[in-house]
Design an enzyme around this catalytic site. Structure first.
Site, PDB file in Angstrom:
ATOM      1  CG  ASN A 144      -0.256   0.104   2.523  1.00  0.00           C
ATOM      2  OD1 ASN A 144       0.970   0.114   2.573  1.00  0.00           O
ATOM      3  ND2 ASN A 144      -1.016   0.152   3.605  1.00  0.00           N
TER       4      ASN A 144
ATOM      5  CB  THR B  10       6.658   2.263   5.429  1.00  0.00           C
ATOM      6  OG1 THR B  10       6.184   0.913   5.455  1.00  0.00           O
ATOM      7  CG2 THR B  10       6.070   3.023   6.607  1.00  0.00           C
ATOM      8  N   GLY B  11       6.512   1.535   2.069  1.00  0.00           N
ATOM      9  CA  GLY B  11       7.259   0.928   0.961  1.00  0.00           C
ATOM     10  C   GLY B  11       7.381   1.888  -0.212  1.00  0.00           C
TER      11      GLY B  11
ATOM     12  CB  VAL C  59      -2.608  -7.206   2.681  1.00  0.00           C
ATOM     13  CG1 VAL C  59      -2.046  -7.545   1.318  1.00  0.00           C
ATOM     14  CG2 VAL C  59      -1.541  -6.631   3.598  1.00  0.00           C
TER      15      VAL C  59
ATOM     16  CG  LEU D 243      -5.769  -9.417  -1.635  1.00  0.00           C
ATOM     17  CD1 LEU D 243      -5.385  -8.049  -2.182  1.00  0.00           C
ATOM     18  CD2 LEU D 243      -4.665  -9.939  -0.707  1.00  0.00           C
TER      19      LEU D 243
ATOM     20  CG  LEU E  12       8.206 -10.127   4.998  1.00  0.00           C
ATOM     21  CD1 LEU E  12       7.687 -11.458   4.477  1.00  0.00           C
ATOM     22  CD2 LEU E  12       9.593  -9.879   4.434  1.00  0.00           C
TER      23      LEU E  12
ATOM     24  CE1 TYR F 157       6.149  -4.065  13.624  1.00  0.00           C
ATOM     25  CE2 TYR F 157       7.625  -4.516  15.452  1.00  0.00           C
ATOM     26  CZ  TYR F 157       7.316  -4.645  14.118  1.00  0.00           C
ATOM     27  OH  TYR F 157       8.150  -5.347  13.281  1.00  0.00           O
TER      28      TYR F 157
ATOM     29  CE  LYS G   3       5.062  -7.426  12.549  1.00  0.00           C
ATOM     30  NZ  LYS G   3       4.975  -7.959  11.180  1.00  0.00           N
TER      31      LYS G   3
ATOM     32  CB  THR H  33      17.034  -6.740   9.796  1.00  0.00           C
ATOM     33  OG1 THR H  33      16.659  -7.896  10.534  1.00  0.00           O
ATOM     34  CG2 THR H  33      17.665  -7.182   8.490  1.00  0.00           C
TER      35      THR H  33
END
Ligand code: UDP
Length: 313
Positions: free
Chosen positions: A33, A36-37, A55, A59, A71, A143, A147, A173
């Site tokens: 969407n 942040t991508g 998502v 869908l 992810l 968050y 999760k 990461t």
């Protein structure tokens, strides 16, 4: 050729997973969407089908799918106050929708969980058997609890709906393609050092994190997906550093004259220590990280350098 659906495919880790899947011979549909991508993370992958969609909303995918990788979630603590409901929905509603899709397609489902399920851990290092120490009403809860809910949903689908699932608990990461303004410690310090700004260490800087290079992490995730392990597995680098040590490493590797300054924490309940116990990943997947912090940081700094000079010619 198997087909994968990667939710969050235009994001930092999503785009690295797309690269791995393409290398391994998969056809890839990337859904994002773009909260942040950024599709530019996939500009080098012309064969990837791009779908701009959220998502957490209904869908429909018409074609056959063999693997669903979830992810899709903002992960930077600075986003917890900015887009809290989007983060809650990414871990909860979106997880359920993608599991339903996986069942309908007879596909294997992988949920990207996090070391944040351990909260501010009272057990060190953290192994998969530790249940965690999360503040359910704190700023980080949007968050952490989303999760945790996502893991519970994934396990319920495995137990009661016979879904074929994998759960990876991802520790800190870093690597190429992290957003320049992401707000997490690696993009902050690297960006600050390259711009000649002070490196902002929150608190006394004695809190610890263990940083894994993105390509190592993705290798572990892919091995987990291919394995027979339907329960959570930690993937991360067990080499632990204080944030202050990490700031000094960034100063050294960038050659920057930027000073270190101390600032207030951006979010309360900042975990004091974090290090994965990766015994399970080693024994079940034969996986351990291969890239040293210096090598991974050098590649990350080079990537940031290029993007910063493009943004400010
Ligand atoms: N941090 C810091 N300066 C920054 C950004 C983060 O000292 O500019 C610290 C933060 O307080 C935390 C650690 O670095 O202790 C890792 O933060 P990050 O936001 O990368 O991820 P977290 O592990 O907290 O989810």
């Amino acid at each position: 050729m198997p087909t994968a659906l990667v939710a969050g495919g235009a994001g930092f880790l999503g785009s690295h997973l797309v690269d791995k899947l393409i290398d391994e011979g998969w056809r890839v549909l990337a859904i994002d969407n773009l909260i942040t991508g950024d599709w530019s993370n996939l500009d080098h992958q012309p064969d990837v089908v791009r779908i701009e969609a959220d998502v957490s909303r209904p869908l429909t995918i018409d074609e056959a799918i063999d693997g669903v990788f979830h992810l899709a979630s903002p992960a930077s603590p600075v986003d917890f106050a900015r887009i809290p409901f989007e983060i809650l929905h990414a871990g909860s509603i979106a997880t359920e929708r993608l599991l339903e899709l996986a069942i309908a397609k007879n596909a294997r489902f992988l949920f990207a969980s996090t070391s944040e399920v351990y909260g501010d851990p009272l057990v060190h290092p953290q192994s998969e058997t530790y249940w965690g120490n999360v503040n359910p009403i704190g700023v980080r809860a949007v968050y952490d609890e989303a999760k945790r809910f996502g893991e519970a949903t994934t396990m319920a689908f495995a137990r009661y709906r016979s879904a074929d699932v994998r759960i990876v608990r991802i520790f800190n990461t870093y690597g190429e393609r992290m957003r320049l303004g992401d707000g997490r410690v690696v993009p902050n310090f690297v960006g600050q050092a390259l711009r000649g700004e002070p490196l902002t260490v929150y608190g006394d800087g004695l809190q610890t994190r263990s940083f894994c290079y993105a390509k190592d992490l993705i290798d572990g995730i892919y091995r987990l997906f291919q394995s027979g392990c339907a329960e959570p597995v930690n993937i991360g680098n067990p080499t632990e550093h204080t944030i202050l040590e990490f700031a000094k490493a960034v100063q050294r590797l960038t050659g920057s004259q930027s000073p270190i300054v101390h600032r207030e924490f951006v979010t309360p309940d900042d975990p004091k220590q974090r290090r994965p116990d990766i015994a399970k990943a080693k024994s079940i997947l034969g996986w351990e990280p291969a890239t040293s912090l210096d090598d991974g940081l050098k590649r990350t700094i080079e990537d940031f350098q290029k993007r910063i000079s493009r943004a400010q010619p």
